[in-house]
Motif scaffolding. Structure first.
Motif, mmCIF file in Angstrom:
data_model
loop_
_atom_site.group_PDB
_atom_site.id
_atom_site.type_symbol
_atom_site.label_atom_id
_atom_site.label_comp_id
_atom_site.label_asym_id
_atom_site.label_seq_id
_atom_site.Cartn_x
_atom_site.Cartn_y
_atom_site.Cartn_z
ATOM 1 N N UNK A 19 -11.290 6.460 -31.273
ATOM 2 C CA UNK A 19 -11.980 7.157 -30.201
ATOM 3 C C UNK A 19 -12.162 8.464 -30.329
ATOM 4 N N UNK A 58 -10.725 8.076 -22.014
ATOM 5 C CA UNK A 58 -10.655 6.890 -20.723
ATOM 6 C C UNK A 58 -10.127 7.536 -19.510
ATOM 7 N N UNK A 61 2.142 1.361 -20.231
ATOM 8 C CA UNK A 61 1.144 1.781 -21.277
ATOM 9 C C UNK A 61 -0.213 1.513 -21.122
ATOM 10 N N UNK A 62 -0.722 1.424 -20.179
ATOM 11 C CA UNK A 62 -1.979 1.075 -20.217
ATOM 12 C C UNK A 62 -2.917 2.151 -20.722
ATOM 13 N N UNK A 122 -1.943 4.679 -22.486
ATOM 14 C CA UNK A 122 -1.508 4.945 -23.952
ATOM 15 C C UNK A 122 -2.307 3.918 -24.815
ATOM 16 N N UNK A 123 -2.523 2.611 -24.562
ATOM 17 C CA UNK A 123 -3.208 1.682 -25.209
ATOM 18 C C UNK A 123 -4.701 2.050 -25.282
ATOM 19 N N UNK A 124 -5.552 2.439 -23.829
ATOM 20 C CA UNK A 124 -6.599 2.930 -24.006
ATOM 21 C C UNK A 124 -7.001 4.170 -24.730
ATOM 22 N N UNK A 161 -5.502 4.416 -27.680
ATOM 23 C CA UNK A 161 -5.083 3.779 -28.925
ATOM 24 C C UNK A 161 -3.779 4.711 -29.684
ATOM 25 N N UNK A 162 -2.910 4.917 -28.652
ATOM 26 C CA UNK A 162 -1.714 5.567 -29.185
ATOM 27 C C UNK A 162 -1.018 4.653 -29.959
#
Lengths: 195, 210
Positions: free
Chosen positions: A35, A41, A127-128, A130-132, A134-135
């Protein structure tokens, strides 16, 4: 030994060495990020103090977006650098924002009470966010330009030099005054260039 | 004559080719196999785990909508989770992993499927965030295609080299290779092998007399 055999062996050996060289000179810990260069995001989350904070509200500023947790030892190591940055860029168009990763409000608040830090942090249930982004783990720090684009990402405790050079280059690129220079200093690029 | 000596070398050559091919085989393919095997066993527990993560956004969608629900949703979630790599543990799939982030990713998958996204769309969301790295099975296009093609190419190439080598050896052993004697494989072989009894006797005598 025929000449073509010698060549074949040389080519095979060179291929192998090339492959080895490629594999051994790469840092296995460095993971690709998909990203960088993309628009960050967006999110609108609750801060540790109970307010609501959206990323969009920080537009026009260079943003240091730091994913952290109170249980994360490297975050403790990193914290003084972030505190220094908060002071260093106090009078500049820089905003710092923490995202609390896999942690709860009480622990996160306790961490900040013990270690200092006045910039806001938001809670990220499930963690939405964090996932967005790419953590993979904490700490991870993203650097956003004033247009909300992700310019750089640092995995692990962010070093002071890395942080300042990244933020300064973002400030300069957007026609703002870099850190360490008085914001109202004479002869520096005027702040009128901000979008 | 020379065949018994060279047979082991030839075998070694073929073995080396096979080894190369094996080394090049995507490790992740094995991971996918194990993930697929594990899927059947863990499908139930996986759905139990994700059930605990009621995500705020899904609350509205689960009642009914374009997406899946119930057992079909759980099965589809497990199916997608088995194809994604756990970002924390890296060697495991999101389905197999017990890491918190994996469970959260499962919840995210479930929510997206429930809201009507196709499994492909869900996977490409994670690829857009984590890169193609997140797919346990490397894609069959672009640079990753190399991972699939290289092992086969190396195996075929190795066998080809072995075949060429065998052919050139047998050509030397039987008769001359046709286009007249070449200086490269000239004196050594033919001189030793082609001694007549008369010549051998002469040689023996010469050695003894000296």
């Amino acid at each position: 030994m025929k000449r073509w055999k010698v060549w074949l062996m040389l080519v095979l050996a060179a291929g192998f060495l090339g492959l080895l060289g490629f594999g051994l000179t790469r840092d296995a810990q460095v993971l690709p990020s998909a990203i960088i260069g993309q628009e960050a995001p967006s999110f609108d989350l609750e801060t540790l103090t109970g307010d609501s904070l959206s990323l969009a509200s920080l537009e026009g500023h260079v943003v240091i977006l730091n994913f952290w947790a109170s249980w994360c030892i490297p975050c403790r190591e990193e914290h003084p650098v972030l505190e220094m940055a908060a002071g260093h860029y106090k009078d500049h168009d820089v905003r710092m924002l923490g995202v609390v990763y896999q942690d709860n409000r009480a622990n996160a608040r306790q961490f900040l009470a013990r270690n200092g830090g006045t910039w806001p942090s938001v809670l990220d249930p499930n963690s939405q966010v964090a996932i967005a982004y790419g953590v993979y783990g904490v700490p991870e720090t993203f650097f956003l330009d004033p247009h909300g684009r992700i310019v750089k990402k640092h995995v692990g405790p962010v070093p002071w030099d890395y942080l300042t050079s990244t933020v300064d280059s973002l400030l300069v690129a957007s026609g703002k005054t870099p850190g360490g220079v008085e914001a109202a200093g004479a002869g520096s690029p005027a702040e009128s260039g901000s979008p | 004559m020379s065949a018994p000596i060279h047979a082991p070398r030839m075998a070694a050559l073929v073995a080396a080719g096979a080894l190369l091919a094996a080394a090049g085989t995507p490790l992740t393919a094995q991971a996918v196999d194990t993930a697929a095997a594990a899927r059947a066993d863990t499908a139930v527990t996986a759905s139990d785990a994700t059930a605990g993560f009621a995500t705020p956004r899904t609350a509205a969608d689960t009642g009914g909508g374009a997406g899946l629900s119930g057992a079909a949703l759980d099965a589809e979630t497990a199916q997608v989770a088995a194809q994604l790599r756990c970002p924390v543990c890296r060697g495991q799939s999101v389905l197999e992993s017990t890491a918190t982030l994996s469970k959260e990713i499962q919840a995210e998958i479930k929510q997206r499927l429930a809201s009507g996204q196709s499994p492909e769309a869900v996977k490409s969301y994670f690829v857009s965030r984590y890169g193609e790295w997140i797919l346990l099975k490397p894609p069959t296009h672009g640079f990753s295609l190399l991972v699939w093609v290289l092992p086969v190419a190396l195996l075929v190439g190795g066998l080809g080299v072995a075949w060429l080598w065998i052919r050139s050896r047998s050509g030397e052993a039987d008769t001359d290779t046709g286009g007249g004697p070449t200086p490269a494989d000239g004196p050594a072989g033919s001189a030793e092998a082609g001694l007549s009894d008369e010549e051998r006797g002469w040689l023996d005598r010469a050695i003894r007399n000296d």
